[in-house]
Write an enzyme that holds these catalytic residues in place. Structure first.
Site, PDB file in Angstrom:
ATOM      1  N   GLY A 149       0.820  -1.218   0.000  1.00 31.20           N
ATOM      2  CA  GLY A 149       0.000   0.000   0.000  1.00 31.20           C
ATOM      3  C   GLY A 149       0.845   1.255   0.000  1.00 31.20           C
ATOM      4  O   GLY A 149       0.473   2.274   0.576  1.00 31.20           O
ATOM      5  N   ASN A 196       1.335   3.355  -2.254  1.00 30.32           N
ATOM      6  CA  ASN A 196       0.917   4.389  -3.219  1.00 30.32           C
ATOM      7  C   ASN A 196       0.108   5.516  -2.580  1.00 30.32           C
ATOM      8  O   ASN A 196      -0.302   6.445  -3.273  1.00 30.32           O
ATOM      9  CB  ASN A 196       0.081   3.770  -4.352  1.00 30.32           C
ATOM     10  CG  ASN A 196      -1.209   3.157  -3.848  1.00 30.32           C
ATOM     11  OD1 ASN A 196      -1.176   2.126  -3.187  1.00 30.32           O
ATOM     12  ND2 ASN A 196      -2.334   3.779  -4.138  1.00 30.32           N
ATOM     13  N   SER A 197      -0.133   5.436  -1.274  1.00 25.85           N
ATOM     14  CA  SER A 197      -1.076   6.387  -0.675  1.00 25.85           C
ATOM     15  C   SER A 197      -0.742   6.601   0.800  1.00 25.85           C
ATOM     16  O   SER A 197      -0.102   5.752   1.436  1.00 25.85           O
ATOM     17  CB  SER A 197      -2.487   5.783  -0.815  1.00 25.85           C
ATOM     18  OG  SER A 197      -3.440   6.528  -0.101  1.00 25.85           O
ATOM     19  N   GLY A 198      -1.162   7.752   1.333  1.00 21.41           N
ATOM     20  CA  GLY A 198      -1.149   7.980   2.777  1.00 21.41           C
ATOM     21  C   GLY A 198       0.207   7.836   3.439  1.00 21.41           C
ATOM     22  O   GLY A 198       1.235   8.255   2.907  1.00 21.41           O
ATOM     23  N   SER A 218      -2.805   0.112  14.950  1.00 13.49           N
ATOM     24  CA  SER A 218      -3.621   1.327  15.105  1.00 13.49           C
ATOM     25  C   SER A 218      -4.001   1.487  16.563  1.00 13.49           C
ATOM     26  O   SER A 218      -4.060   0.499  17.312  1.00 13.49           O
ATOM     27  CB  SER A 218      -4.898   1.173  14.270  1.00 13.49           C
ATOM     28  OG  SER A 218      -5.859   2.138  14.621  1.00 13.49           O
ATOM     29  N   TYR A 252     -12.807  -3.839  12.267  1.00 15.27           N
ATOM     30  CA  TYR A 252     -11.544  -3.119  12.008  1.00 15.27           C
ATOM     31  C   TYR A 252     -10.653  -3.181  13.259  1.00 15.27           C
ATOM     32  O   TYR A 252      -9.454  -3.481  13.158  1.00 15.27           O
ATOM     33  CB  TYR A 252     -11.812  -1.661  11.621  1.00 15.27           C
ATOM     34  CG  TYR A 252     -10.543  -0.866  11.394  1.00 15.27           C
ATOM     35  CD1 TYR A 252      -9.747  -1.081  10.265  1.00 15.27           C
ATOM     36  CD2 TYR A 252     -10.112   0.091  12.318  1.00 15.27           C
ATOM     37  CE1 TYR A 252      -8.567  -0.359  10.062  1.00 15.27           C
ATOM     38  CE2 TYR A 252      -8.941   0.815  12.131  1.00 15.27           C
ATOM     39  CZ  TYR A 252      -8.172   0.588  10.994  1.00 15.27           C
ATOM     40  OH  TYR A 252      -7.000   1.297  10.800  1.00 15.27           O
TER      41      TYR A 252
HETATM   42  N1  NAP Z   1      -4.579   7.227   8.807  1.00 14.98           N
HETATM   43  C1  NAP Z   1      -4.700   6.925  10.090  1.00 14.98           C
HETATM   44  O1  NAP Z   1      -5.019   7.767  10.940  1.00 14.98           O
HETATM   45  C2  NAP Z   1      -4.436   5.532  10.560  1.00 14.98           C
HETATM   46  C3  NAP Z   1      -4.612   5.282  11.923  1.00 14.98           C
HETATM   47  C4  NAP Z   1      -4.291   4.002  12.382  1.00 14.98           C
HETATM   48  C5  NAP Z   1      -3.802   3.043  11.536  1.00 14.98           C
HETATM   49  N2  NAP Z   1      -3.689   3.321  10.202  1.00 14.98           N
HETATM   50  C6  NAP Z   1      -3.182   2.262   9.341  1.00 14.98           C
HETATM   51  O2  NAP Z   1      -2.208   2.789   8.463  1.00 14.98           O
HETATM   52  C7  NAP Z   1      -2.113   1.975   7.292  1.00 14.98           C
HETATM   53  C8  NAP Z   1      -2.069   2.846   6.054  1.00 14.98           C
HETATM   54  O3  NAP Z   1      -3.309   3.513   5.919  1.00 14.98           O
HETATM   55  P1  NAP Z   1      -3.435   5.032   5.447  1.00 14.98           P
HETATM   56  O4  NAP Z   1      -4.022   5.773   6.579  1.00 14.98           O
HETATM   57  O5  NAP Z   1      -2.188   5.509   4.832  1.00 14.98           O
HETATM   58  O6  NAP Z   1      -4.635   4.893   4.383  1.00 14.98           O
HETATM   59  P2  NAP Z   1      -4.673   4.973   2.788  1.00 14.98           P
HETATM   60  O7  NAP Z   1      -4.181   6.282   2.327  1.00 14.98           O
HETATM   61  O8  NAP Z   1      -6.060   4.581   2.435  1.00 14.98           O
HETATM   62  O9  NAP Z   1      -3.656   3.846   2.354  1.00 14.98           O
HETATM   63  C9  NAP Z   1      -3.988   2.477   2.453  1.00 14.98           C
HETATM   64  C10 NAP Z   1      -3.197   1.722   1.419  1.00 14.98           C
HETATM   65  O10 NAP Z   1      -3.564   0.326   1.512  1.00 14.98           O
HETATM   66  C11 NAP Z   1      -3.817  -0.127   0.194  1.00 14.98           C
HETATM   67  N3  NAP Z   1      -4.680  -1.300   0.149  1.00 14.98           N
HETATM   68  C12 NAP Z   1      -5.951  -1.433   0.580  1.00 14.98           C
HETATM   69  N4  NAP Z   1      -6.413  -2.646   0.287  1.00 14.98           N
HETATM   70  C13 NAP Z   1      -5.411  -3.303  -0.344  1.00 14.98           C
HETATM   71  C14 NAP Z   1      -5.278  -4.589  -0.907  1.00 14.98           C
HETATM   72  N5  NAP Z   1      -6.294  -5.457  -0.925  1.00 14.98           N
HETATM   73  N6  NAP Z   1      -4.107  -4.947  -1.467  1.00 14.98           N
HETATM   74  C15 NAP Z   1      -3.076  -4.086  -1.483  1.00 14.98           C
HETATM   75  N7  NAP Z   1      -3.143  -2.836  -0.988  1.00 14.98           N
HETATM   76  C16 NAP Z   1      -4.297  -2.454  -0.428  1.00 14.98           C
HETATM   77  C17 NAP Z   1      -4.467   1.073  -0.473  1.00 14.98           C
HETATM   78  O11 NAP Z   1      -4.483   0.894  -1.874  1.00 14.98           O
HETATM   79  P3  NAP Z   1      -5.482   1.769  -2.810  1.00 14.98           P
HETATM   80  O12 NAP Z   1      -4.886   3.128  -2.892  1.00 14.98           O
HETATM   81  O13 NAP Z   1      -5.481   1.015  -4.075  1.00 14.98           O
HETATM   82  O14 NAP Z   1      -6.804   1.765  -2.107  1.00 14.98           O
HETATM   83  C18 NAP Z   1      -3.521   2.166  -0.015  1.00 14.98           C
HETATM   84  O15 NAP Z   1      -2.354   2.154  -0.774  1.00 14.98           O
HETATM   85  C19 NAP Z   1      -3.317   1.028   7.360  1.00 14.98           C
HETATM   86  O16 NAP Z   1      -2.885  -0.238   7.796  1.00 14.98           O
HETATM   87  C20 NAP Z   1      -4.216   1.654   8.413  1.00 14.98           C
HETATM   88  O17 NAP Z   1      -5.018   0.697   9.067  1.00 14.98           O
HETATM   89  C21 NAP Z   1      -3.986   4.545   9.702  1.00 14.98           C
END
Ligand code: NAP
Length: 287
Positions: free
Chosen positions: A16, A18-20, A131, A160
């Site tokens: 993942g 590519n994002s965030g 998380s 989740y």
């Molecule tokens: N943001 C927060 O505040 C927060 C808080 C606690 C934990 N987290 C954790 O941080 C991690 C990153 O999340 P983020 O916040 O950066 O969110 P995000 O911007 O939505 O990034 C999530 C990434 O996971 C990828 N993904 C989702 N389903 C997938 C699959 N089936 N196969 C491969 N890749 C997949 C997404 O791909 P696409 O772009 O194609 O959808 C994206 O690249 C996650 O594990 C999340 O649970 C985030």
């Protein structure tokens, strides 16, 4: 800021990426001279942000895609299990497992298994992103296969939380079993502005709430760049550590060493999760 110079020339796979927070961590590693692989489900979207990083196809919601990715990999020094989804309606993976647990935990467990021989040969490292939601996880020492693949009375939030508790429990158990050969560190990004929350609202038919989310953004969320700091610090910490922000109930702040939450630290629950994960995947995990 974490000193990433030890990762210059090393191969780092980030799911993942590519994002965030994954993209921000990938960019920092790339700037430090690491050979970064973005393991992503949408090649076009990943290629658009790759900027010199390698892009490879990986869908964690398909165990065949995970197996193909692992068998086509020839070297890896660090695996960052970052990809994740949050919320949404009850949907299944390609193998018919509930999608949040399937993507966040089972897909990553299978990927770790498949890449383990290479990680061991490299005396490498695994970083697993959990998380603060893990604090509300309800997995216990009596869970069975259904609790992972077909949770009774599906509610997106609790599922989740369980998937993120599973990430933390799995990191601890993996550390106990292999930590002297491959370092295993868990991290969480606090509450960071990424696609995660807006996508959840859209998936749950609440797209009208996205503008409100934008309004509270500076108050509630730290930046994705700040949220990537625990991931980066986890690349340098001792096996078994847990890294994340401490301020404001762990919502934000610099990356610090944390105590593992009680929901993530019970060895009996972790051992049971390990067994049930092996049962679902139909193969032994690395030991
Ligand atoms: N943001 C927060 O505040 C927060 C808080 C606690 C934990 N987290 C954790 O941080 C991690 C990153 O999340 P983020 O916040 O950066 O969110 P995000 O911007 O939505 O990034 C999530 C990434 O996971 C990828 N993904 C989702 N389903 C997938 C699959 N089936 N196969 C491969 N890749 C997949 C997404 O791909 P696409 O772009 O194609 O959808 C994206 O690249 C996650 O594990 C999340 O649970 C985030």
């Amino acid at each position: 800021m974490t000193d990433l110079s030890a990762w210059r020339g090393k191969s780092v796979i980030i799911t993942g990426g590519n994002s965030g927070i994954g993209l921000e961590a990938a960019r920092a590693l790339r700037a430090a001279g690491a050979d970064v692989v973005l393991a992503c489900r949408d090649l076009a979207r990943a290629s658009a942000v790759a900027d010199g990083m390698t892009v490879r196809q990986l869908d964690l919601a398909d165990l065949d895609s995970v197996a193909a990715f692992a068998s086509a990999t020839t070297s890896v020094d660090a695996l960052i299990c970052n990809a994740g989804i949050m919320g949404g309606p009850l949907l299944g993976t390609v193998q018919g497992h509930e999608r949040q647990m399937g993507t966040n935990h089972l897909g990553h467990a299978a990927l770790i298994s498949g890449l383990f021989p290479l990680l061991e040969a490299a005396r490498g490292r695994i970083v697993i992103i959990s998380s603060i939601a893990a604090r509300g996880g309800k997995l216990n020492a009596r869970i069975g296969v259904d609790d992972l693949v077909s949770p009774p009375g599906y509610l997106s939030g609790p599922v989740y939380a369980n998937s993120k508790q599973a990430n933390l429990l799995f990191a601890q158990e993996l550390h106990r079993r292999v930590g002297s050969r491959v370092a295993v560190v868990a991290a969480h990004p606090g509450v960071s502005w990424t696609n995660l929350f807006a996508r959840q609202l859209r998936d749950e038919g609440k797209a009208w709430l996205v503008p409100a989310l934008q309004l509270v953004r500076p108050i509630v969320f730290q930046t994705a760049k700040a949220g990537a700091q625990p991931t980066l610090r986890a690349l340098n910490e001792a096996s078994g550590s847990f890294v994340g922000p401490k301020r404001l109930n762990q919502y934000r702040g610099p990356a610090e060493l944390l105590e593992v939450y009680t929901t993530g630290s019970d060895p009996a629950v972790a051992a049971r999760l390990w067994e049930v994960t092996e049962e679902v995947l139909g193969a032994p995990l690395p030991a």
